[in-house]
Motif scaffolding. Structure first.
Motif: not given
Length: 238
Positions: A111-116, A137
């Motif tokens: 996970r990177d915030g609201e992204w994968r 992303r």
């Protein structure tokens, strides 16, 4: 024969020592002699001898109540392991083996915030395949990877292990009408959620209801979690 007996005794001593340390895995807290006896199958008199050595070396600490907890040396070992784990290099062989076994694309997403973000990737040796590069992303959508994030990122490895292959998320035609995928969660130190292990392929070549492939993904996710420091064989719990 005497040397062989000495070696056998040495190996047995190591096994007993490790089994006593492993008795502290799972639920946090102290362990009584009865707890240790039940978890290891060793007699209390034997446990006491080994605990004296472990206490002297700082691997366990004896409380005034007579119970034991892990000592400073055990904590230092855990921290040394944590700092030595490189997520990408540890998981790259995992996705390569899984891709080779199944003939499909394998990835790990974090996970990177609201992204994968695709951390590592392996592609099969075939013309028809899903081509995504590491570092790509993607949004948190209704894909199998995203569903696995939503389902397990606040759970533990024990919950996933207890769910079996039924815990594997799947999707078809999400984002791309030609693609299908299935995903399983990955866990690490303290059985905490790390990311997801995903298999994907072209619809018609890749079937999300294939029980053999689902079992391979389930086993690979648990094995990878163990490599990352999770304890996969404890009882299920939240």
């Amino acid at each position: 024969m005497k040397d062989e007996e000495q070696i056998d005794r040495s190996v047995a001593a190591v096994d007993r020592t490790l089994s006593l340390l492993e008795a502290f895995l799972g639920e946090p807290g102290v362990r009584s002699l009865s707890d240790l006896e039940e978890r290891t199958g060793l007699f209390k008199s034997v446990i006491l001898r080994y605990m004296l050595s472990l206490e002297t070396r700082g691997f366990v600490h004896k409380e005034q109540s007579g119970t034991y907890r892990l000592g400073v040396k055990a904590v230092q070992l855990g921290r040394a392991f944590e700092s030595s784990v490189d997520l990408a290099s540890t998981l790259q062989p995992v996705v390569e083996r899984l891709s080779e076994k199944t003939g499909n694309s394998a990835s790990v997403y974090v996970r990177d915030g609201e992204w994968r973000v695709c951390l590592v990737r392996a592609e099969p040796e075939r013309d028809v395949r899903v081509a995504i590069r590491a570092g790509t992303r993607r949004p948190m959508d209704k894909s199998a990877s995203s569903l696995a994030f939503k389902r397990f990122e606040r759970k533990t490895v024990q919950v996933f292990a207890a769910s079996g292959v039924a815990g594997i998320a799947s999707s078809a035609g999400v984002g791309d009408p030609l693609l299908a995928s299935m995903a399983a969660p990955l866990f690490g130190i303290d059985n905490a959620f790390v990311g997801v292990l995903t298999l994907s392929g072209v619809i018609g070549h890749f079937h999300v209801d294939d029980e053999k492939v689902r079992s391979l993904l389930f086993d690979a996710a648990l094995a990878a979690s163990a490599l990352l420091g999770a304890t996969c064989n404890e009882g299920a719990g939240e």
